[in-house]
Design an enzyme around this catalytic site. Structure first.
Site, PDB file in Angstrom:
ATOM      1  NE  ARG A 126     -33.610 -39.301   4.670  1.00  6.53           N
ATOM      2  CZ  ARG A 126     -33.330 -38.905   5.937  1.00  6.53           C
ATOM      3  NH1 ARG A 126     -33.081 -40.176   6.725  1.00  6.53           N
ATOM      4  NH2 ARG A 126     -34.165 -38.149   6.322  1.00  6.53           N
ATOM      5  CG  ASP A 152     -28.841 -47.294  18.020  1.00 13.34           C
ATOM      6  OD1 ASP A 152     -27.726 -47.311  18.740  1.00 13.34           O
ATOM      7  OD2 ASP A 152     -28.970 -47.526  16.681  1.00 13.34           O
ATOM      8  CG  HIS A 207     -29.533 -36.992  14.771  1.00  9.83           C
ATOM      9  ND1 HIS A 207     -29.160 -37.607  13.684  1.00  9.83           N
ATOM     10  CD2 HIS A 207     -29.054 -35.414  14.430  1.00  9.83           C
ATOM     11  CE1 HIS A 207     -28.997 -37.102  12.828  1.00  9.83           C
ATOM     12  NE2 HIS A 207     -28.804 -35.385  13.166  1.00  9.83           N
ATOM     13  CB  SER A 235     -26.867 -41.950   2.744  1.00  6.71           C
ATOM     14  OG  SER A 235     -27.575 -40.939   3.482  1.00  6.71           O
TER      15      SER A 235
END
Length: 245
Positions: free
Chosen positions: A35, A109, A124, A194
């Site tokens: 983002r 990752d 995730h 964030s």
């Protein structure tokens, strides 16, 4: 006492520390976040500019426009040659020294494991795991990246990354363990996120311990609740405290 000294003291006096991190943990390794101004979602690519970035990483795109999904996925999410940074290595050191109960990460990752961490909960999922969406057969971590076209299993099902796409539920086991860890923690360090992605951001609300530490370049909605807030890169901050561990 400056903020680094405060962080060192909090880590020294805490018995059950948990780290909850996001994309900012990996940006210093060269992986763009999603983002920021130069993040993955704002990278212009003529082949994909007709699509919303959230759609390109969604369940609908994976199964309804599979060719588009895998082209985007192979171009943008191949992190096999990316190396861990200071944040990853210091967290691995903290675990090794018995100062860290676990890492909860929104990243996919696998860099925490590459750095040597073992107690990692990936809420995730991970690009390092692949499986058949029909029969569940698992495939090697680089299988999708080493193939072209649609990856099809012997049963005829579509082979997919074990990543939580938009429109899919978070992995139940990782989510349950993340809540358990945070509830038991006396110190929660939140870094490189964030806290704008839900339901992941809600994890902070489960923390009832003594010290909440927020480390992020920008402000977050939970800064006002924290005992210590450091607006800087997570790698720089952990580099500063490494010698005190």
């Amino acid at each position: 006492m400056d903020k680094y000294e405060q962080l060192e003291e909090i880590i020294k006096t805490s018995s059950h520390i948990v780290f909850f991190g996001g994309a900012g943990v990996s940006t210093e390794s060269g992986i763009p976040d999603f983002r920021s101004a130069d993040g993955l979602y704002n990278t212009k690519d003529v082949q994909f500019e007709g699509y919303a970035p959230e759609y390109l990483l969604s369940h609908d795109c994976l199964f309804n426009e599979s060719k588009v999904f895998f082209e985007y996925y192979r171009q943008k999410l191949d992190t096999r040659n990316i190396k861990p940074n200071k944040a990853h290595s210091v967290l691995a050191l903290m675990e090794k020294k018995g100062k860290l109960d676990g890492i909860i990460t929104q990243n996919i990752d696998g860099l925490h494991q590459k750095a040597g961490s073992h107690k990692v909960w990936e809420i995730h999922g991970s690009t390092l795991n692949n499986y058949c969406s029909r029969c569940g057969k698992t495939y090697p971590s680089d299988y999708i990246f080493n193939t072209s076209g649609l990856p099809i299993c012997g049963c005829g099902g579509l082979i997919r990354p074990d990543v939580t796409m938009y429109g899919e539920a978070l992995p139940e086991d990782a989510w349950t363990q993340a809540i358990r860890l945070i509830k038991q923690a006396d110190c929660l360090i939140v870094g490189g996120t964030s806290l704008s992605v839900y339901p992941a951001a809600n994890l902070v609300t489960y923390f009832k311990g003594k010290h909440l530490v927020m480390i992020n370049r920008d402000q977050t909605p939970y800064d006002y609740k924290a005992d210590l807030v450091i607006h800087d890169s997570i790698g720089k901050v952990f580099g500063e405290i490494e010698k005190s561990l």
